[in-house]
Design a protein around this motif. Structure first.
Motif, PDB file in Angstrom:
ATOM      1  N   LEU A  94      19.899  26.448 -45.583  1.00 25.29           N
ATOM      2  CA  LEU A  94      20.059  25.802 -46.890  1.00 25.29           C
ATOM      3  C   LEU A  94      21.540  25.697 -47.213  1.00 25.29           C
ATOM      4  CD1 LEU A  94      17.248  27.607 -48.910  1.00 25.29           C
ATOM      5  CD2 LEU A  94      17.126  25.466 -47.615  1.00 25.29           C
ATOM      6  N   PHE A 151      23.199  24.995 -55.210  1.00 21.09           N
ATOM      7  CA  PHE A 151      23.925  25.275 -56.448  1.00 21.09           C
ATOM      8  C   PHE A 151      23.732  24.139 -57.457  1.00 21.09           C
ATOM      9  CE2 PHE A 151      27.775  25.252 -59.084  1.00 21.09           C
ATOM     10  CZ  PHE A 151      27.912  26.587 -59.425  1.00 21.09           C
ATOM     11  N   VAL A 192      30.898  28.861 -57.694  1.00 19.69           N
ATOM     12  CA  VAL A 192      30.745  27.517 -57.118  1.00 19.69           C
ATOM     13  C   VAL A 192      30.781  27.635 -55.590  1.00 19.69           C
ATOM     14  CG1 VAL A 192      31.675  25.181 -57.021  1.00 19.69           C
ATOM     15  CG2 VAL A 192      31.857  26.492 -59.127  1.00 19.69           C
ATOM     16  N   SER A 193      29.691  27.190 -54.946  1.00 14.10           N
ATOM     17  CA  SER A 193      29.540  27.380 -53.498  1.00 14.10           C
ATOM     18  C   SER A 193      30.575  26.611 -52.694  1.00 14.10           C
ATOM     19  CB  SER A 193      28.151  26.888 -53.060  1.00 14.10           C
ATOM     20  OG  SER A 193      27.164  27.730 -53.572  1.00 14.10           O
ATOM     21  N   VAL A 199      28.945  27.484 -47.964  1.00 14.80           N
ATOM     22  CA  VAL A 199      27.904  28.504 -47.906  1.00 14.80           C
ATOM     23  C   VAL A 199      26.662  27.899 -47.253  1.00 14.80           C
ATOM     24  CG1 VAL A 199      26.323  29.917 -49.276  1.00 14.80           C
ATOM     25  CG2 VAL A 199      28.736  29.729 -49.944  1.00 14.80           C
ATOM     26  N   SER A 200      26.068  28.657 -46.355  1.00 14.12           N
ATOM     27  CA  SER A 200      24.831  28.233 -45.722  1.00 14.12           C
ATOM     28  C   SER A 200      23.893  29.437 -45.717  1.00 14.12           C
ATOM     29  CB  SER A 200      25.152  27.777 -44.298  1.00 14.12           C
ATOM     30  OG  SER A 200      23.967  27.618 -43.576  1.00 14.12           O
ATOM     31  N   LEU A 201      22.689  29.236 -46.254  1.00 17.63           N
ATOM     32  CA  LEU A 201      21.741  30.353 -46.322  1.00 17.63           C
ATOM     33  C   LEU A 201      20.719  30.201 -45.204  1.00 17.63           C
ATOM     34  CD1 LEU A 201      21.143  30.555 -50.170  1.00 17.63           C
ATOM     35  CD2 LEU A 201      22.808  31.792 -48.772  1.00 17.63           C
ATOM     36  N   GLU A 202      20.556  31.249 -44.424  1.00 16.68           N
ATOM     37  CA  GLU A 202      19.621  31.215 -43.300  1.00 16.68           C
ATOM     38  C   GLU A 202      18.208  31.372 -43.861  1.00 16.68           C
ATOM     39  OE1 GLU A 202      17.267  31.740 -40.243  1.00 16.68           O
ATOM     40  OE2 GLU A 202      17.792  33.727 -41.019  1.00 16.68           O
TER      41      GLU A 202
END
Lengths: 341, 341
Positions: free
Chosen positions: A272, A278, B266-267, B270-273
């Motif tokens: 994601l 965000f 504020v991202s 960023v990467s969410l697994e």
């Protein structure tokens, strides 16, 4: 006893295994009345996920009759008909007490034990099993079996998505879990339920369970269609029941700011992007469903014949034909296969 | 009038700009009493984010006095002292009415207008501005200015993280927003507030705002420390106020299953697994804070002198020294700089 094991992708066999016995004083042993094949069982079958051990006992959904209990088991007794979750849980730890039994500090994944078998050992029986009000009539068995995973998981997704009165709910994924997410959203009082599906048979089931609209488009076209149906805003609640990158993006993008995504499809190669998440302003919650939290209520709804989640089983085979059960699901000839003793 | 513009990374100037006027009948014009430099203003200053236009008017936090209103403005009048959010919003659309004014269907980002200036045009004045009960005493101005963004953002993070009675709250990030997330968690009744900080001055402010514990470790060491302080379970509520990959991982991993992460940093990259997020069982919610939702309550708390969020301003400079304000924050000589007319 006879039980299902997987030797390698595509290689499922039913063979003689050791009869389960009480290992811990908190264990029970059940004679499995019915089990089934899960969408997640297809992951190692298709080789997209490694086998845990080799050969791997299979199965984590089950209903059955208690045949033996350990010294410390007090809430179920020999002869009880029981339903349990795919995570064994103590139901007493701080995490369980907040309703997250699938994250119990003592949890045991039933898939490591294997319930596609004649008998199964159930760890933490008091915290895991729920007895039905009596011996069920035969036609209730598929519905009770569905509660063990697919119904409980679809229900959790609907709760995580905050489906409820006045809400428009979108369901991404028309497998058993997505379909039962529709049933859950309906029971929770959702005003409008939009099923995303392009298969006529599943669209029919979706409508049977309460879908008010069907959207056949996928990906960003699907998102555009949802926006069109919701004054350009997106849905209040979106259930994600696939677990792919496309389905997660579709779910997040179909949700309005401040809305809720409940995601229960086991994630595979999903990433994601932080900036998009965000700016989306959605709530995101999901993961392995704490089915145990919902079991007492779900069993009662089934017992009172108010819901019929077992309708998702479109093929029933004897345990000995488990290889055909896997093939039928893999080849999409069946949505969900029940295995009977 | 004089106003701040950015020509390029590191190049901030105060120069003569056109006086703002009423453009839409829903506009107001205010004489800016005070504005400030935001952590997010440092992103283009440091070149990690492109400039929107060139030169770019700067600033989105503001308090001031209304000098002119459009024909359709009815809730504020000339002479009112007002506080507004960094997103202008109509406060009437379906999204606003659920409390997500930062996602208003007609929203305007104040940063595209620039409030580091003597005057500013405020679009959608009725939905954006909140008048104080009267003309504030001078010492209240910094606190009211803080409400415009950093307090409102920290407050939203605490709400998104469901900080409240009986909860252990962790705050990742010791900038102005993180520090005011501590203030918010305290006001919301949190039992224990753990600030993650390794700077003595910010640790002192964290304790001033209500932190009960300080953790200096970062990353997975920080997570291990939080687990140690929470019976191995993780915190109920975690506020993320940085926006980096490390801080997001730290926040998610420090949260117990079923707990809540409120992320407002504020991202950036960023990467969410998906698999990790799935297995974490946390609730994730955040994004641009709907400050407008909280403004009436925050203004009242400040007016009644129950909170002192303006304490985060550790340097005050006249508008003409904006270049020094940016430098001081960039070089971490100041946490947050107020600019006065």
């Amino acid at each position: 006893m006879r039980g299902v094991v997987m030797y390698a992708p595509g290689d499922v066999r039913v063979e003689e295994r050791t009869d389960p016995t009480i290992v811990e004083p908190t264990d029970a042993v059940i004679r499995v009345t019915a089990s089934c094949v899960c969408g997640s069982d297809l992951h190692p079958y298709r080789g997209v996920e490694p086998l845990g051990e080799h050969p791997q006992p299979m199965g984590h959904e089950y209903v059955g009759v208690v045949t033996e209990i350990g010294d410390q088991v007090s809430t179920v007794k020999v002869g009880d008909f029981v339903v349990g979750s795919f995570w064994a849980s103590d139901n007493t730890c701080d995490i369980c007490r907040t309703g997250y039994q699938s994250h119990c500090v003592h949890r045991v994944l039933m898939g490591t034990i294997g319930t596609q078998a004649e008998y199964a050992r159930i760890p933490l029986a008091d915290g895991t099993l729920v007895a039905t009000p009596g011996q069920p009539e035969a036609d209730l068995v598929p519905h009770l079996l569905a509660a063990s995973d697919v119904l409980g998981t679809g229900w959790f997704a609907a709760v995580a998505a905050e489906a409820g009165p006045g809400k428009t709910v979108v369901v991404v994924g028309d497998g058993a879990v997505g379909l039962l997410g529709i049933l859950a959203a309906k029971q929770l009082g959702a005003e409008r339920i939009i099923a995303m599906s392009r298969h006529a048979d599943r669209q029919a089931l979706a409508r049977h369970f309460g879908a008010t609209d069907i959207v056949e488009e996928r990906g960003n076209d699907g998102v555009a269609k949802i926006k069109e149906l919701t004054d350009g805003l997106g849905a209040h609640s979106v259930i994600e029941a696939v677990g792919t990158q496309e389905s997660m993006n579709q779910a997040i993008r179909a949700t309005r700011p401040g809305g809720h995504v409940g995601f229960v499809g086991v994630s595979h190669d999903v990433s994601l992007e932080g900036g998009e998440l965000f700016m989306s302003g959605v709530h995101l919650h999901g993961g392995p469903a704490p089915v145990r939290q919902f079991l007492p209520d779900l069993i009662q709804l089934i017992w009172d014949r108010k819901i019929d989640p077992g309708t998702v089983f479109d093929l029933t085979l004897p345990l000995d034909q488990a290889d055909e059960a896997y093939r039928a699901m893999d080849e999409r000839r069946a949505t969900k296969v029940m295995l009977t003793a």
